[in-house]
Design a protein around this motif. Structure first.
Motif, PDB file in Angstrom:
ATOM      1  N   ILE A 147      17.336   1.823 -13.305  1.00  0.00           N
ATOM      2  CA  ILE A 147      17.592   2.088 -11.897  1.00  0.00           C
ATOM      3  C   ILE A 147      16.706   1.154 -11.080  1.00  0.00           C
ATOM      4  N   VAL A 148      17.271   0.585 -10.027  1.00  0.00           N
ATOM      5  CA  VAL A 148      16.514  -0.317  -9.159  1.00  0.00           C
ATOM      6  C   VAL A 148      16.676   0.136  -7.710  1.00  0.00           C
ATOM      7  N   HIS A 156       0.845  -1.206   0.000  1.00  0.00           N
ATOM      8  CA  HIS A 156       0.000   0.000   0.000  1.00  0.00           C
ATOM      9  C   HIS A 156       0.874   1.247   0.000  1.00  0.00           C
ATOM     10  N   ALA A 157       1.978   1.162   0.741  1.00  0.00           N
ATOM     11  CA  ALA A 157       2.880   2.314   0.834  1.00  0.00           C
ATOM     12  C   ALA A 157       3.440   2.681  -0.542  1.00  0.00           C
ATOM     13  N   CYS A 158       3.724   1.668  -1.350  1.00  0.00           N
ATOM     14  CA  CYS A 158       4.206   1.937  -2.710  1.00  0.00           C
ATOM     15  C   CYS A 158       3.191   2.783  -3.479  1.00  0.00           C
ATOM     16  N   VAL A 173      12.336   2.953 -13.647  1.00  0.00           N
ATOM     17  CA  VAL A 173      12.857   2.679 -12.309  1.00  0.00           C
ATOM     18  C   VAL A 173      12.056   1.527 -11.705  1.00  0.00           C
ATOM     19  N   VAL A 174      12.781   0.513 -11.256  1.00  0.00           N
ATOM     20  CA  VAL A 174      12.150  -0.648 -10.625  1.00  0.00           C
ATOM     21  C   VAL A 174      12.229  -0.473  -9.113  1.00  0.00           C
ATOM     22  N   VAL A 175      11.105  -0.642  -8.432  1.00  0.00           N
ATOM     23  CA  VAL A 175      11.104  -0.686  -6.966  1.00  0.00           C
ATOM     24  C   VAL A 175      11.033  -2.163  -6.600  1.00  0.00           C
ATOM     25  N   LEU A 176      12.127  -2.655  -6.039  1.00  0.00           N
ATOM     26  CA  LEU A 176      12.285  -4.094  -5.813  1.00  0.00           C
ATOM     27  C   LEU A 176      12.053  -4.423  -4.344  1.00  0.00           C
ATOM     28  N   LEU A 177      10.883  -4.988  -4.085  1.00  0.00           N
ATOM     29  CA  LEU A 177      10.563  -5.422  -2.720  1.00  0.00           C
ATOM     30  C   LEU A 177      10.627  -6.940  -2.680  1.00  0.00           C
ATOM     31  N   ASP A 178      10.845  -7.493  -1.491  1.00  0.00           N
ATOM     32  CA  ASP A 178      10.588  -8.919  -1.359  1.00  0.00           C
ATOM     33  C   ASP A 178       9.221  -9.065  -0.712  1.00  0.00           C
ATOM     34  N   GLU A 179       8.655 -10.252  -0.790  1.00  0.00           N
ATOM     35  CA  GLU A 179       7.293 -10.463  -0.272  1.00  0.00           C
ATOM     36  C   GLU A 179       7.179 -10.027   1.186  1.00  0.00           C
ATOM     37  N   GLU A 227      13.523   5.660 -23.821  1.00  0.00           N
ATOM     38  CA  GLU A 227      13.687   6.585 -22.688  1.00  0.00           C
ATOM     39  C   GLU A 227      12.344   7.179 -22.238  1.00  0.00           C
ATOM     40  N   ILE A 228      11.414   6.277 -21.928  1.00  0.00           N
ATOM     41  CA  ILE A 228      10.089   6.689 -21.458  1.00  0.00           C
ATOM     42  C   ILE A 228      10.040   6.515 -19.935  1.00  0.00           C
ATOM     43  N   PRO A 229       9.811   7.588 -19.182  1.00  0.00           N
ATOM     44  CA  PRO A 229       9.748   7.464 -17.718  1.00  0.00           C
ATOM     45  C   PRO A 229       8.612   6.537 -17.290  1.00  0.00           C
ATOM     46  N   CYS A 230       8.887   5.646 -16.353  1.00  0.00           N
ATOM     47  CA  CYS A 230       7.851   4.788 -15.789  1.00  0.00           C
ATOM     48  C   CYS A 230       8.423   4.051 -14.582  1.00  0.00           C
ATOM     49  N   VAL A 231       7.535   3.585 -13.725  1.00  0.00           N
ATOM     50  CA  VAL A 231       7.951   2.892 -12.504  1.00  0.00           C
ATOM     51  C   VAL A 231       7.320   1.506 -12.479  1.00  0.00           C
ATOM     52  N   ILE A 232       8.125   0.510 -12.125  1.00  0.00           N
ATOM     53  CA  ILE A 232       7.664  -0.873 -12.033  1.00  0.00           C
ATOM     54  C   ILE A 232       7.967  -1.367 -10.624  1.00  0.00           C
ATOM     55  N   VAL A 233       6.929  -1.672  -9.865  1.00  0.00           N
ATOM     56  CA  VAL A 233       7.137  -2.289  -8.555  1.00  0.00           C
ATOM     57  C   VAL A 233       7.177  -3.801  -8.773  1.00  0.00           C
ATOM     58  N   ASN A 234       8.240  -4.445  -8.319  1.00  0.00           N
ATOM     59  CA  ASN A 234       8.322  -5.908  -8.417  1.00  0.00           C
ATOM     60  C   ASN A 234       8.487  -6.473  -7.006  1.00  0.00           C
TER      61      ASN A 234
END
Lengths: 379, 282
Positions: free
Chosen positions: A137-138, A11-13, A165-171, A97-104
């Protein structure tokens, strides 16, 4: 009034992205990241944003890029198998070079693996998942509060540097519920990509600029540019001219080197006099912190180096910490069979002994496991 | 051919990036005719080039976006509809046109195609059907007719084909039509009506790949291929019912389906505005 709320990492993401101005989310249900999409579906309409659940992971990545090309800050979220599917269009965003964010939110793999169990098996995929040389970027948050602030930062960095930019969380971090004081997270001015300006005939969408980040145009602003995943010349159109192709690829893959101070981020804890340095991210770093406290109580000089920006890896910072502390050994606990340890070895080039500690049984790595390994190393 | 003015002031050069000429299409390829008809329809509707976004995928059809003097996006194989979905939702002020091919739209992009039809977001998909993967050298596609020779069906095609328009109509596209390139005026009119439709419009253009498909199957040069395409089609008078039988030959041309369904972008924004009106809830 203090805004202290119980917040789950996922949720914080979502909330962090919205705070940074993200107004478009396209996703597809997948455990253990679905709460990011659910949160976005609930919150985005309230701020005039758009949520859409697409027909698959590939389509949601495509829609996010499409919305960004239309001029909207946009994000998607996924996990393992979905992250694999997103790599195709993620590469497009890197190249065009398209800005976007991917939460994994990492779960056990390979393939369907262990959907509800934590893992850190996508460390290398996050860097090298899509084909070809590419910039990316991760960021790797280690708490619910950091999931909020790092996803905000992800939106800002993707805009500033025109890079996915990837936001890399673990479960474990994704599902961790912690008290977060939203007021304690500093309010930053909204960041946007540079927009094209000036006469149409002078504008080149991929011109070489001092900062290597060209201003972007969008439909309706009169520039009528072309965007392609093919290797393109500064004018945006495909090229197979060897010199132009090499220059274009060199610019996109080296532009991040120019801006290290903007995105590099790490935390050190008790490293000054450390004989043993632990390098870890996410939930493994939380366990490592407890292990450091435990070891220090026994008189063992242990310290923690935690990359918050995982890729590009903060290599200078780690080398300096190792050199200034004089640590002889670096221990890298991670929930895979040894990925982060490879980068640490590469960075240290033998200046300290590097030892990996993996865990792949679907359980989070524990402080006892890390402290035990440290004692074993130190004899 | 009602209310179509052949002698109007349309000049293709006003809509094409001259610096990208000469184009890379083979002599005899029908794709150029389809692009001309599309630009003519844009001209008929007086859509400003600054409000036009053309999104394409990969293949011979995918290259067409680069020739249009508009905001153009050459995306990944099979995904142009998914990219366009994000673009159209983010920018409802734009006229979004997707140019796709039979392989791009029906094979690798089939999932995006049916869901775009179902969603009914305002955009027009022009699918160029030349029954072959041309750019990769002539492999079988989901629309390659029975027994035809391709590089991956050296003994003739044994797979059945998709009827793309029947698929689009069944999946819920609010405007579905088909035309052959020989009938450029009818194609122009069809595309004009498709773009004017408030919702997802699907137009299949029967194009010809003379150089590879025609050559491999001894179908003659472009004029022969176009004439045989026309004679194999059956003009269809739309009668407010969806009647598109699944059959590989004798396909119908004209407007094949037209339904009055809510446009998705408007429906979503109405929900958003309703939510925002209810302060303090949710």
């Amino acid at each position: 009034m203090s805004q202290r709320i119980n917040l789950q990492g996922n949720h914080a993401c979502a909330l962090g992205a919205i705070r940074a101005g993200c107004r478009f989310f396209a996703g597809y249900p997948i455990t253990p990241s679905s709460e990011v999409a659910e949160s976005m579906a609930r919150e985005l309409p309230k701020v005039g944003g758009t949520f859409i659940q697409m027909e698959d992971e590939i389509a949601s990545m495509a829609a996010v890029i499409g919305a960004s090309m239309g001029g909207m800050k946009s994000m998607t979220a996924t996990s393992g198998p979905g992250f694999s599917l997103k790599q195709e269009n993620l590469g497009y965003a890197c190249g065009a070079e398209i800005p976007c964010v991917i939460v994994n939110v990492m779960r056990g793999g390979p393939s369907t693996g262990m959907p509800t169990r934590p893992s850190q098996g996508d460390i290398m995929q996050a860097r090298w998942g899509t084909h070809g040389d590419h910039p990316i970027i991760v960021l790797a948050p280690a708490s619910a509060a950091e999931a909020f602030s790092e996803t905000s930062r992800a939106v800002e960095l993707s805009e500033q540097l025109r890079v996915p930019v990837v936001v890399l969380l673990d479960e474990a971090i994704g599902h961790l519920v912690e008290t977060v004081d939203l007021d304690a997270i500093p309010e930053t001015p909204e960041v946007w990509r540079k927009w094209a300006e000036g006469p149409k005939q002078d504008y080149e969408p991929y011109a070489v600029t001092d900062d290597m980040v060209p201003p972007m145009s969008r439909p309706g602003d009169g520039y009528r540019t072309h965007t392609t995943g093919l290797t393109h010349a500064p004018n945006g159109f495909p090229t197979q001219n060897p010199a132009i192709a090499e220059a274009a690829l060199t610019r996109t893959t080296t532009k991040l080197d120019l801006h290290r101070e903007r995105y590099e981020s790490w935390r050190v804890r008790q490293c000054d006099d450390a004989d043993l340095l632990i390098v870890a991210i996410g939930i493994s770093a939380r366990a490592a912190q407890a292990a450091v406290d435990d070891l220090r109580a026994d008189g063992v000089k242990a310290g923690l180096f935690r990359p918050v920006t995982l890729w590009p890896f903060p290599e200078e910072a780690l080398r300096e910490v190792v050199a200034s502390s004089g640590a002889k050994t670096v221990l890298v606990p991670e929930m895979n069979q040894g990925q982060l340890v490879l980068e640490v070895e590469r960075v240290l080039k033998g200046s300290a002994g590097t030892v990996g500690l993996g865990r792949i049984d679907g359980e989070a790595i524990t402080p006892d496991q890390i402290a035990g390994k440290a004692r074993e190393i130190l004899g | 051919m009602k209310d179509v003015d052949v002698l109007d002031d349309f000049d293709i050069e006003d809509y094409i990036r001259q610096d990208q000429m000469p184009h890379f299409l083979c002599p005899g390829c029908g794709h150029g005719i389809a692009l001309r008809a599309l630009m003519w329809a844009i001209h008929d509707l007086a859509i400003p080039k600054d409000k036009l976004a053309v999104v394409s995928g990969i293949g011979c059809s995918g290259r067409l976006s680069g020739y249009v003097d508009a905001s153009t996006f050459h995306t990944t194989h099979g995904r142009p509809l998914a990219f366009a979905t994000g673009l159209a939702l983010a920018r409802p002020d734009l006229h979004v046109i997707v140019i796709s091919g039979d392989g791009d739209c029906l094979a690798i992009g089939g999932n995006h195609m049916i869901h775009s039809c179902r969603r009914n977001l305002n955009m027009t998909c022009m699918m160029l059907n030349n029954e072959i993967y041309g750019m990769t050298g002539g492999q079988v596609s989901p629309t390659t007719s029975s027994d035809r020779f391709t590089t991956t069906t050296p003994a003739g095609n044994t797979e059945p084909v998709f009827d793309a328009c029947a698929l689009a109509a069944a999946a819920g596209a609010s405007f579905v039509g088909r035309e052959v390139t020989l009938q450029i005026l009818a194609l122009r009119e069809l595309l004009r009506d498709a773009i004017a439709n408030d919702g997802f419009s699907f137009v299949e253009v029967i194009s010809d790949c003379t150089e590879i498909y025609g050559r491999k199957n001894d179908l003659g040069a472009s004029p022969e291929m176009m004439m045989s395409q026309k004679s194999s089609m059956r003009p269809f008078a739309y009668r407010n019912t969806v009647d598109v039988p699944f059959r590989p030959t004798g396909l119908k041309t004209g407007v094949l389906a037209k339904t009055d369904r809510p446009e998705y972008g408007k429906a979503y924004r109405a929900m958003t505005e309703k939510l925002r009106g209810k302060k303090g809830r949710g």
